[in-house]
Design a protein around this motif. Structure first.
Motif, PDB file in Angstrom:
ATOM      1  N   SER A 170      -6.195  -0.624   5.770  1.00 28.86           N
ATOM      2  CA  SER A 170      -4.917  -0.060   6.210  1.00 28.86           C
ATOM      3  C   SER A 170      -4.890   0.193   7.704  1.00 28.86           C
ATOM      4  O   SER A 170      -4.139   1.039   8.187  1.00 28.86           O
ATOM      5  CB  SER A 170      -4.637   1.246   5.457  1.00 28.86           C
ATOM      6  N   ALA A 175      -1.948  -3.042   7.661  1.00 30.49           N
ATOM      7  CA  ALA A 175      -0.622  -2.456   7.433  1.00 30.49           C
ATOM      8  C   ALA A 175       0.487  -3.436   7.799  1.00 30.49           C
ATOM      9  O   ALA A 175       1.507  -3.518   7.103  1.00 30.49           O
ATOM     10  CB  ALA A 175      -0.485  -1.159   8.233  1.00 30.49           C
ATOM     11  N   GLU A 176       0.294  -4.195   8.884  1.00 30.47           N
ATOM     12  CA  GLU A 176       1.353  -5.118   9.286  1.00 30.47           C
ATOM     13  C   GLU A 176       1.385  -6.359   8.397  1.00 30.47           C
ATOM     14  O   GLU A 176       2.463  -6.892   8.109  1.00 30.47           O
ATOM     15  CB  GLU A 176       1.185  -5.533  10.750  1.00 30.47           C
ATOM     16  N   LEU A 179       3.192  -5.344   5.343  1.00 30.12           N
ATOM     17  CA  LEU A 179       4.621  -5.285   5.653  1.00 30.12           C
ATOM     18  C   LEU A 179       5.223  -6.691   5.681  1.00 30.12           C
ATOM     19  O   LEU A 179       6.311  -6.921   5.128  1.00 30.12           O
ATOM     20  CB  LEU A 179       4.818  -4.599   7.003  1.00 30.12           C
ATOM     21  N   ASP A 264       2.682   2.690  12.598  1.00 31.90           N
ATOM     22  CA  ASP A 264       3.710   2.290  11.637  1.00 31.90           C
ATOM     23  C   ASP A 264       4.892   1.618  12.322  1.00 31.90           C
ATOM     24  O   ASP A 264       5.541   2.202  13.181  1.00 31.90           O
ATOM     25  CB  ASP A 264       4.185   3.520  10.862  1.00 31.90           C
ATOM     26  N   THR A 267       5.892  -0.156   7.710  1.00 30.68           N
ATOM     27  CA  THR A 267       5.091  -0.134   6.492  1.00 30.68           C
ATOM     28  C   THR A 267       5.411   1.086   5.638  1.00 30.68           C
ATOM     29  O   THR A 267       5.548   0.990   4.409  1.00 30.68           O
ATOM     30  CB  THR A 267       3.591  -0.157   6.835  1.00 30.68           C
ATOM     31  N   ILE A 276       5.544  -1.698  -1.279  1.00 24.20           N
ATOM     32  CA  ILE A 276       4.102  -1.788  -1.049  1.00 24.20           C
ATOM     33  C   ILE A 276       3.454  -0.685  -1.874  1.00 24.20           C
ATOM     34  O   ILE A 276       3.765   0.504  -1.693  1.00 24.20           O
ATOM     35  CB  ILE A 276       3.734  -1.614   0.440  1.00 24.20           C
TER      36      ILE A 276
END
Length: 375
Positions: A170, A175-176, A179, A264, A267, A276
């Motif tokens: 993460s 995270a991207e 996303l 962020d 996400t 997610i």
């Protein structure tokens, strides 16, 4: 002065910045790069990537961004900027050269490469922190029947359409990527192994990077109290979704644990919308499913491992263990490394931006190199 007296290794942002600063100081040098181009890592990054730090706070020495560049440049724009930067400063690396071993021999170094041996007086390492992906120690990972790839080789969601995909990690890449997959309709889950700070890229229209720089003059605990209050208001409590905030402040976790927060850029919105799914640490991998620390076993068709990187310098530099920390990074960046004539640029934890930190370190190292070769 012979250009072979100064060797710069790596033609990414850090190596280019060092080369430009050496050129500005009137010092000839040799720059080697194992790939076929400058900025090779940026060329391989996933398609949707944008610089996570602002253009104006991510400028390399002696190299402004072109007029009209957006606040957060795209991957393609970063590559174009680095290409133009190299051209502007007359930087022509010897490409396709892999450095295999570096050791000190008297007043010079012996640098063994796959193209021969070099004997510089000074060596500057600028190969970046993403050289070697960290392989997770999940039991039976090799038995997984679906696709397994590292974040470094992920490009776009196309291969994952219709596949239940698990992103393991993460950090900013994990995270991207999660996303990116969610935005394209992929059924995606993301492993968040432990508590993590979450920071929006922008808060109330102001880049978090700029705020971090502003607060950096304050004592660390004061910074953390201010940031903690702002993040509770801007992000809220995400524990119901599987994301817990660490008990220590954001800056403490950076300095003491080397853990950068999740930046962020959308996400969290996808997590709240159920697009997610957040899962705890992986316990074991099976042929068609994965068991997690909370006892659940869930089916997946693809794994993307965003489990971090190491610089990979341990087997390259003689005596590197005395110069590095427990994450394999140099203890000193942009200064005296502890080994005569050996310098590192761009390997440190950079809470206010990697390119900004490189821009600070490169001129310092160029000045030290000038002192070394003038002695």
């Amino acid at each position: 002065m012979n250009p072979d007296d100064i060797l710069v290794i790596g033609a990414g942002p850090a190596g280019l910045a060092v080369a430009a600063c050496l050129h500005a100081a009137g010092l000839p040098y040799t720059l080697v790069e194992r790939e076929a181009h400058v900025a090779a890592t940026w060329r391989r990054h996933y398609d949707r990537l944008h610089l996570h730090t602002t253009r104006d706070l991510s400028t390399l020495p002696h190299g402004p961004w072109p007029t009209g560049t957006p606040t957060y440049p795209s991957r393609e724009q970063v590559v174009a900027y680095l290409d133009a930067y190299a051209a502007r400063h007359g930087i022509s690396p010897r490409v396709g050269v892999t450095v295999e071993h570096v050791r000190r021999d008297g007043d010079r170094f012996t640098v063994r490469t796959d193209r021969g041996t070099l004997t510089p007086r000074v060596v500057v390492f600028a190969t970046g922190t993403n050289a070697v992906p960290v392989k997770p120690d999940f039991p039976d990972l090799e038995n997984f029947a679906g696709s397994v790839t590292y974040a470094a080789t992920y490009r776009n969601p196309a291969p994952y359409g219709g596949k239940r995909t698990l992103v393991v990690g993460s950090g900013n890449s994990g995270a991207e990527i999660a996303l990116d997959l969610a935005e394209h309709g992929v059924e995606v889950s993301m492993v968040v192994r432990g508590p993590v700070h979450v920071v929006p890229r922008d808060v109330l229209g102001r880049p978090s990077q700029a705020t971090s720089i502003l607060l950096s003059r304050l004592p660390i605990d004061v910074r953390d109290r201010i940031v903690g209050t702002v993040m509770r208001l801007a992000v809220g409590d995400l524990s119901r979704y599987g994301i817990r905030r660490p008990t220590r402040g954001l800056n403490r976790t950076i300095v003491e644990d080397g853990r950068i927060p999740m930046l962020d850029i959308g996400t969290v919105r996808m997590i709240r919308a159920g697009r997610i799914r957040v899962l705890p640490a992986v316990q074991r991998v099976h042929a068609a499913d994965v068991t997690f620390a909370d006892g659940r076993t869930l089916p997946f068709d693809a794994l993307i491992l965003a489990t971090g990187y190491r610089p990979g310098l341990e087997g390259v530099i003689d005596g590197y263990g005395a110069l590095s920390d427990d994450r394999g990074r140099p203890r000193v960046n942009g200064g005296l490394s502890g080994a005569e004539g050996l310098y590192f640029v761009g390997y440190g934890i950079a809470p206010t931006g990697v390119l900004r930190t490189i821009a600070q370190e490169a001129p310092r190292v160029a000045a030290l190199v000038k002192r070394d070769v003038s002695a």
